[in-house]
Design a protein around this motif. Structure first.
Motif, mmCIF file in Angstrom:
data_model
loop_
_atom_site.group_PDB
_atom_site.id
_atom_site.type_symbol
_atom_site.label_atom_id
_atom_site.label_comp_id
_atom_site.label_asym_id
_atom_site.label_seq_id
_atom_site.Cartn_x
_atom_site.Cartn_y
_atom_site.Cartn_z
ATOM 1 N N HIS A 100 -4.041 -5.622 7.748
ATOM 2 C CA HIS A 100 -3.198 -5.039 6.701
ATOM 3 C C HIS A 100 -3.289 -5.825 5.398
ATOM 4 O O HIS A 100 -3.489 -5.252 4.327
ATOM 5 N N LEU A 101 -3.159 -7.134 5.478
ATOM 6 C CA LEU A 101 -3.148 -7.944 4.255
ATOM 7 C C LEU A 101 -4.484 -7.875 3.531
ATOM 8 O O LEU A 101 -4.520 -7.806 2.293
ATOM 9 N N LEU A 102 -5.575 -7.883 4.281
ATOM 10 C CA LEU A 102 -6.890 -7.808 3.641
ATOM 11 C C LEU A 102 -7.102 -6.446 2.992
ATOM 12 O O LEU A 102 -7.669 -6.350 1.903
ATOM 13 N N ARG A 103 -6.640 -5.397 3.655
ATOM 14 C CA ARG A 103 -6.797 -4.067 3.060
ATOM 15 C C ARG A 103 -5.934 -3.919 1.807
ATOM 16 O O ARG A 103 -6.400 -3.410 0.776
ATOM 17 N N VAL A 104 -4.688 -4.359 1.885
ATOM 18 C CA VAL A 104 -3.813 -4.284 0.708
ATOM 19 C C VAL A 104 -4.414 -5.105 -0.429
ATOM 20 O O VAL A 104 -4.394 -4.690 -1.593
ATOM 21 N N GLY A 105 -4.962 -6.261 -0.096
ATOM 22 C CA GLY A 105 -5.617 -7.078 -1.116
ATOM 23 C C GLY A 105 -6.760 -6.349 -1.780
ATOM 24 O O GLY A 105 -6.908 -6.369 -3.007
ATOM 25 N N ARG A 106 -7.571 -5.665 -0.985
ATOM 26 C CA ARG A 106 -8.711 -4.925 -1.549
ATOM 27 C C ARG A 106 -8.233 -3.771 -2.422
ATOM 28 O O ARG A 106 -8.717 -3.595 -3.543
ATOM 29 N N TYR A 107 -7.273 -2.978 -1.912
ATOM 30 C CA TYR A 107 -6.772 -1.864 -2.711
ATOM 31 C C TYR A 107 -6.190 -2.355 -4.034
ATOM 32 O O TYR A 107 -6.447 -1.776 -5.098
ATOM 33 N N ALA A 108 -5.384 -3.406 -3.955
ATOM 34 C CA ALA A 108 -4.725 -3.915 -5.158
ATOM 35 C C ALA A 108 -5.743 -4.467 -6.145
ATOM 36 O O ALA A 108 -5.636 -4.248 -7.360
ATOM 37 N N ILE A 208 2.040 0.000 -4.759
ATOM 38 C CA ILE A 208 1.237 1.185 -4.432
ATOM 39 C C ILE A 208 0.267 0.871 -3.294
ATOM 40 O O ILE A 208 0.135 1.630 -2.328
ATOM 41 N N ALA A 209 -0.432 -0.263 -3.395
ATOM 42 C CA ALA A 209 -1.410 -0.639 -2.378
ATOM 43 C C ALA A 209 -0.746 -0.843 -1.025
ATOM 44 O O ALA A 209 -1.249 -0.388 0.014
ATOM 45 N N ASP A 210 0.396 -1.523 -1.009
ATOM 46 C CA ASP A 210 1.111 -1.791 0.240
ATOM 47 C C ASP A 210 1.611 -0.495 0.871
ATOM 48 O O ASP A 210 1.450 -0.260 2.078
ATOM 49 N N SER A 211 2.214 0.370 0.070
ATOM 50 C CA SER A 211 2.753 1.624 0.590
ATOM 51 C C SER A 211 1.645 2.519 1.134
ATOM 52 O O SER A 211 1.780 3.136 2.200
ATOM 53 N N TYR A 212 0.537 2.592 0.417
ATOM 54 C CA TYR A 212 -0.586 3.420 0.854
ATOM 55 C C TYR A 212 -1.116 2.952 2.200
ATOM 56 O O TYR A 212 -1.316 3.765 3.126
ATOM 57 N N ASP A 213 -1.328 1.642 2.347
ATOM 58 C CA ASP A 213 -1.872 1.159 3.613
ATOM 59 C C ASP A 213 -0.883 1.363 4.749
ATOM 60 O O ASP A 213 -1.285 1.655 5.877
ATOM 61 N N ALA A 214 0.413 1.215 4.472
ATOM 62 C CA ALA A 214 1.419 1.471 5.502
ATOM 63 C C ALA A 214 1.354 2.925 5.965
ATOM 64 O O ALA A 214 1.513 3.219 7.156
ATOM 65 N N MET A 215 1.095 3.841 5.046
ATOM 66 C CA MET A 215 1.033 5.260 5.398
ATOM 67 C C MET A 215 -0.171 5.572 6.281
ATOM 68 O O MET A 215 -0.064 6.354 7.237
ATOM 69 N N ILE A 216 -1.326 4.983 5.971
ATOM 70 C CA ILE A 216 -2.542 5.365 6.695
ATOM 71 C C ILE A 216 -2.782 4.512 7.941
ATOM 72 O O ILE A 216 -3.758 4.722 8.664
ATOM 73 N N SER A 217 -1.885 3.541 8.202
ATOM 74 C CA SER A 217 -2.039 2.655 9.351
ATOM 75 C C SER A 217 -1.120 3.094 10.486
ATOM 76 O O SER A 217 0.005 3.530 10.250
ATOM 77 N N SER A 218 -1.605 2.954 11.708
ATOM 78 C CA SER A 218 -0.750 3.178 12.873
ATOM 79 C C SER A 218 0.065 1.920 13.119
ATOM 80 O O SER A 218 -0.487 0.825 13.220
ATOM 81 N N ARG A 219 1.367 2.091 13.197
ATOM 82 C CA ARG A 219 2.257 0.971 13.486
ATOM 83 C C ARG A 219 3.110 1.324 14.693
ATOM 84 O O ARG A 219 3.117 2.469 15.146
#
Length: 267
Positions: A100-108, A208-219
């Motif tokens: 999650h953190l790496l993806r949010v970092g990339r998006y941001a 925006i990056a954090d919210s987007y990744d939360a939406m597309i990730s299975s938790r």
């Protein structure tokens, strides 16, 4: 100990001492990363190592590598790595996997670059993204990993993770990075937390990056959405409720730019 990324058995033998797979311990950043070919690295890992200026070396390059030239950065990264590892329990509790953190970092980072922020601003947003959930390491795991809806009291406890992040990282990161970490749940209409203030552009991008990744990730508490559904949800969060939206939570121009960037990545 040096990490590697998908080395062949014969290459590992050439190193001459045990090394471990960076895919199995992605937050151990204190040593160079050994690879067969640098171009095979996933974008998230490449971003991480290039932004932190950690050497990525082939086996032949490692044979002549001078660690002394890396010593000052290595001392810094030991602490950096320690704080990142606090996130492992968070990611495993929420998603049952790392990333999650790496993806949010990339998006941001991609969004910040696309709106032409300075390199310093981009790097600071990226670092804030890597640490944005570190406060959750102080939240009970039974709340972080709860599969059912949180009670009001439990949600109040979750919301403290923004303030907790500042207390954890306060002596380590620059103030403007701390502000982004602390404020990543602030929203454009002032409805967010921890302070209920209008976020600056770095916080807006991170949100925006954090919210987007939360939406597309299975938790543990919800199934993932499609990218297209997540884009639609972000856009709904740029419209007033009386106009069919969910309130002005995000900057419309930034959301449109984010969607443009991600659509290019998906193409």
């Amino acid at each position: 100990m040096v990490g590697y990324y998908r080395l062949q058995e014969e290459d590992m033998e050439r190193v001459g001492f045990p090394i471990k797979n960076i895919e199995e311990n992605i937050y151990d950043l204190c040593c160079p990363l050994l690879v067969n070919r640098k171009e095979v690295l996933p974008k998230e890992l490449l971003y991480l190592y290039e932004t932190l200026e950690i050497p990525i070396l082939t086996i032949d390059e490692f044979q002549v590598y001078e660690e002394d030239s890396y010593s000052e950065l290595k001392d810094y990264l030991k602490k950096f790595s320690y704080y990142l590892q606090l996130n492992i329990v968070v990611e495993l509790s929420e998603e049952e996997k790392l990333g999650h953190l790496l993806r949010v970092g990339r998006y941001a980072k991609e969004l910040a670059e696309s709106v032409h922020l300075s390199k310093k601003e981009v790097d600071n947003i990226y670092i804030a993204a890597l640490f944005h959930d570190v406060g959750k390491s102080r939240i009970p795991v039974e709340i972080i990993g709860k599969k059912n809806k949180l009670s009001d009291q439990e949600f109040s406890i979750i919301k403290t993770h923004s303030d907790l992040a500042r207390s954890i990282l306060g002596d380590f990161l620059e103030e403007n990075i701390l502000e982004m970490v602390e404020g990543h749940h602030e929203r454009m209409d002032g409805s967010g937390y921890a302070k209920g203030i209008i976020p600056n552009i770095g916080v807006q991008i991170l949100g925006i990056a954090d919210s987007y990744d939360a939406m597309i990730s299975s938790r543990v508490y919800h199934q993932s959405e499609s990218r297209e559904s997540a884009f639609e949800e972000l856009l709904l969060c740029t419209k007033e409720k009386e106009n069919g939206g969910k309130g002005i939570l995000y900057n419309l121009d930034l959301v449109n730019q984010f969607i443009k960037v991600e659509m290019q990545e998906m193409a």
